[in-house]
Motif scaffolding. Structure first.
Motif, short mmCIF file in Angstrom:
data_model
loop_
_atom_site.label_atom_id
_atom_site.label_comp_id
_atom_site.label_asym_id
_atom_site.label_seq_id
_atom_site.Cartn_x
_atom_site.Cartn_y
_atom_site.Cartn_z
N CYS A 1 -6.76 1.07 5.29
CA CYS A 1 -6.67 2.68 5.45
C CYS A 1 -7.35 3.09 4.03
O CYS A 1 -7.77 4.29 4.09
N CYS B 1 -7.08 -0.85 -0.12
CA CYS B 1 -6.30 -1.25 1.29
C CYS B 1 -7.63 -1.25 2.16
O CYS B 1 -8.03 -0.31 2.42
N CYS C 1 0.79 -1.17 0.10
CA CYS C 1 0.07 -0.02 -0.17
C CYS C 1 0.72 1.18 -0.11
O CYS C 1 1.83 1.25 0.61
N CYS D 1 -0.10 3.36 3.80
CA CYS D 1 0.18 2.74 4.94
C CYS D 1 1.36 1.77 4.99
O CYS D 1 1.94 1.27 6.02
N SER E 1 -6.87 3.23 1.21
CA SER E 1 -6.06 3.79 -0.27
C SER E 1 -6.16 2.84 -1.26
O SER E 1 -6.52 1.59 -1.24
ZN LIG Z 1 -3.05 1.14 3.32
#
Ligand SMILES: [Zn+2]
Length: 78
Positions: free
Chosen positions: A60, A57, A18, A21, A62
């Motif tokens: 988070c 993700c 990712c 994160c 993303s």
């Molecule tokens: Zn992430």
């Protein structure tokens, strides 16, 4: 003797990190066998299949990831 039945799909495992994160995750993908279907990681990278993959993700949210590795495909001798 025995008949080797070709696999219906070409399995690859993608290793993704990712961009936000930095968590790493893997994704198994299977491609149909046929003309123009990538059979090894190099061909997979050059193909358009990776462009269609959606990343999300879980921790988070993303949607941007870096591809850090590929395993799988058919090994062929050179
Ligand atoms: Zn992430």
């Amino acid at each position: 003797m025995g008949l080797v039945v070709p696999a219906a799909t070409t399995p690859f495992t993608l290793y993704l990190r990712c961009d936000n994160c930095m968590r790493e995750s893997t994704r198994d993908i299977k491609l149909p066998v046929g003309e123009g279907i990538p059979r090894d990681p190099e061909e997979l990278i050059e193909s358009a299949f990776l462009g269609d993959l959606k990343f999300n993700c879980r921790p988070c949210g993303s949607v941007i990831a870096q591809l850090v590795g590929i395993e799988g495909g058919y090994v062929h001798d050179h």
